[in-house]
Design a protein around this motif. Structure first.
Motif, PDB file in Angstrom:
ATOM      1  N   LEU A 272      39.649 -53.690 -14.914  1.00 17.34           N
ATOM      2  CA  LEU A 272      40.788 -52.804 -15.117  1.00 17.34           C
ATOM      3  C   LEU A 272      40.967 -51.800 -13.983  1.00 17.34           C
ATOM      4  O   LEU A 272      41.942 -51.038 -13.984  1.00 17.34           O
ATOM      5  CB  LEU A 272      40.615 -52.042 -16.444  1.00 17.34           C
ATOM      6  N   LEU A 273      40.005 -51.785 -13.052  1.00 19.58           N
ATOM      7  CA  LEU A 273      40.040 -50.838 -11.934  1.00 19.58           C
ATOM      8  C   LEU A 273      40.042 -49.401 -12.447  1.00 19.58           C
ATOM      9  O   LEU A 273      40.758 -48.526 -11.948  1.00 19.58           O
ATOM     10  CB  LEU A 273      41.253 -51.096 -11.039  1.00 19.58           C
ATOM     11  N   ARG A 274      39.228 -49.181 -13.474  1.00 15.02           N
ATOM     12  CA  ARG A 274      39.078 -47.860 -14.054  1.00 15.02           C
ATOM     13  C   ARG A 274      37.600 -47.516 -14.101  1.00 15.02           C
ATOM     14  O   ARG A 274      36.734 -48.395 -13.994  1.00 15.02           O
ATOM     15  CB  ARG A 274      39.685 -47.796 -15.464  1.00 15.02           C
ATOM     16  N   THR A 275      37.305 -46.227 -14.271  1.00  9.74           N
ATOM     17  CA  THR A 275      35.903 -45.822 -14.345  1.00  9.74           C
ATOM     18  C   THR A 275      35.312 -46.256 -15.679  1.00  9.74           C
ATOM     19  O   THR A 275      36.028 -46.430 -16.675  1.00  9.74           O
ATOM     20  CB  THR A 275      35.759 -44.309 -14.201  1.00  9.74           C
ATOM     21  N   GLN A 276      33.986 -46.392 -15.687  1.00 10.00           N
ATOM     22  CA  GLN A 276      33.310 -46.790 -16.920  1.00 10.00           C
ATOM     23  C   GLN A 276      33.519 -45.770 -18.035  1.00 10.00           C
ATOM     24  O   GLN A 276      33.802 -46.155 -19.174  1.00 10.00           O
ATOM     25  CB  GLN A 276      31.820 -47.000 -16.633  1.00 10.00           C
ATOM     26  N   PRO A 277      33.391 -44.437 -17.768  1.00 14.73           N
ATOM     27  CA  PRO A 277      33.642 -43.450 -18.833  1.00 14.73           C
ATOM     28  C   PRO A 277      35.065 -43.535 -19.384  1.00 14.73           C
ATOM     29  O   PRO A 277      35.291 -43.319 -20.574  1.00 14.73           O
ATOM     30  CB  PRO A 277      33.391 -42.112 -18.137  1.00 14.73           C
ATOM     31  N   SER A 278      36.046 -43.871 -18.509  1.00 14.08           N
ATOM     32  CA  SER A 278      37.428 -43.973 -18.965  1.00 14.08           C
ATOM     33  C   SER A 278      37.602 -45.111 -19.956  1.00 14.08           C
ATOM     34  O   SER A 278      38.277 -44.959 -20.988  1.00 14.08           O
ATOM     35  CB  SER A 278      38.348 -44.183 -17.765  1.00 14.08           C
ATOM     36  N   VAL A 279      36.984 -46.261 -19.669  1.00 16.73           N
ATOM     37  CA  VAL A 279      37.083 -47.405 -20.581  1.00 16.73           C
ATOM     38  C   VAL A 279      36.338 -47.119 -21.871  1.00 16.73           C
ATOM     39  O   VAL A 279      36.818 -47.422 -22.971  1.00 16.73           O
ATOM     40  CB  VAL A 279      36.541 -48.683 -19.907  1.00 16.73           C
ATOM     41  N   SER A 280      35.169 -46.503 -21.785  1.00 17.09           N
ATOM     42  CA  SER A 280      34.393 -46.151 -22.970  1.00 17.09           C
ATOM     43  C   SER A 280      35.161 -45.168 -23.844  1.00 17.09           C
ATOM     44  O   SER A 280      35.180 -45.277 -25.076  1.00 17.09           O
ATOM     45  CB  SER A 280      33.053 -45.556 -22.556  1.00 17.09           C
ATOM     46  N   ASN A 281      35.833 -44.214 -23.190  1.00 15.10           N
ATOM     47  CA  ASN A 281      36.626 -43.237 -23.935  1.00 15.10           C
ATOM     48  C   ASN A 281      37.801 -43.902 -24.645  1.00 15.10           C
ATOM     49  O   ASN A 281      38.157 -43.528 -25.766  1.00 15.10           O
ATOM     50  CB  ASN A 281      37.137 -42.155 -22.984  1.00 15.10           C
TER      51      ASN A 281
END
Length: 321
Positions: free
Chosen positions: A46-55
């Motif tokens: 998704l080209l997103r940070t891991q915390p962003s996806v977890s959130n």
């Protein structure tokens, strides 16, 4: 605009707040997490940070009020509720993809349209529609299969075919049936038959001769108009051969085995070529009705939808003329 019925009205009133406030993008992220097999792999896709996806996953679970995924070191699996939600989420995503297809550029269609057509169907509307559709969608492949009308009806009804062109005596319940055109059937014999070349014949002159017919030539099928003066009436005991194919019925007639029915448009070509001879009745010929059939229970592809629309538009043009 009012909802179509009470059930739809109740649905929107009961869920309107949830539908308005829910972040639908979370369903997409949830699916990517499952396909990727974890938060880390999903964040890369998704080209997103891991915390962003977890959130995002946490927000989805909070919105639903249920845990969707068991997340411990080395363990990643759906909860029981997560499995149920995943099934519904897939339906939502497929529906959105369908909307995307419908909203896309129709000029890019390049799939396949499969059609089943009755063996003895003679329909100018269908012929014109095929020409127009190919001009509009030259990349779409056409696959046509011939079969008796009864088999086509059964195939469309049970989802083994999506588009059928049949000869029917009346619309079939549970199916969408569009009357396209009507045609005539006539009786003919070949050069080897003793009636060839004889004029001013009557039906009585046919009684002593063998009769050739279609397999569907009976009172319950689309060729019942032929049956009422043919097999279904006075020639029942004279039936010597039958086939589901126009070409094979023609072959049997030309072989002199007996006389039989053909579409007038087809029979006239062979009469003009000196290969067949027209037989009574000479007037008030049997009428057969050609139909386009689909089923509301079968999901059509975008290519198939486009083809059906062309057939319907061609029919409207023919009626206007």
């Amino acid at each position: 605009m009012e909802p179509a019925d009470a059930n739809e009205r109740g649905f929107f009133m009961r869920n309107e707040r949830f539908l308005r406030e829910f972040d639908w993008n979370l369903i997409f992220i949830f699916q990517v997490i499952l396909e990727a097999g974890g938060i880390t792999a999903a964040s890369q896709r998704l080209l997103r940070t891991q915390p962003s996806v977890s959130n995002a996953l946490n927000r989805l679970e909070t919105s639903l009020g249920h845990r969707l995924i068991h997340r411990t070191r080395g363990t990643f699996e759906l909860t029981d509720y997560g499995r149920l939600f995943h099934e519904e989420a897939l339906r939502v995503l497929r529906g959105v993809e369908r909307i995307s297809d419908l909203a896309g550029d129709a000029s890019r269609l390049n799939g396949m349209v499969r059609i089943q057509i009755a063996n003895h169907l003679d329909c100018p509307v269908l012929n014109n529609a095929l020409e127009v559709f190919h001009e509009r969608q030259p990349q779409v492949k056409l696959e046509i299969e011939s079969a008796p009308s009864g088999i086509i009806i059964d195939n469309v009804r049970h989802g083994r075919a999506t588009i059928g062109f049949c000869i029917l005596n009346k619309p079939q319940s549970g199916l969408s049936c569009h009357h396209l055109s009507s045609g005539n059937m006539g009786f003919y014999c070949g050069r080897r038959h003793p009636l060839f070349g004889r004029e001013n014949l009557t039906l009585d002159d046919l009684d002593e001769h063998n009769y050739i017919s279609y397999e569907s030539d009976h009172l319950e099928a689309g060729l019942d108009a032929v049956a009422r003066i043919g097999l279904g009436n006075r020639f029942r005991d004279n039936r010597i051969a039958s086939s589901a194919s126009d070409e094979e019925v023609l072959r049997l007639i030309e072989a002199g085995i007996g006389f039989g029915p053909l579409n007038v448009s087809m029979g006239t070509l062979y009469v003009n070529a000196g290969r067949l001879w027209p037989l009574p009745p000479y007037e008030h010929l049997p009428v057969v009705n050609n139909y386009l059939i689909t089923s509301p229970h079968n999901r059509l592809t975008l290519e198939e939808i486009s083809f059906v629309e062309v057939v319907e538009a061609t029919l409207e043009t023919a009626l206007e003329d």
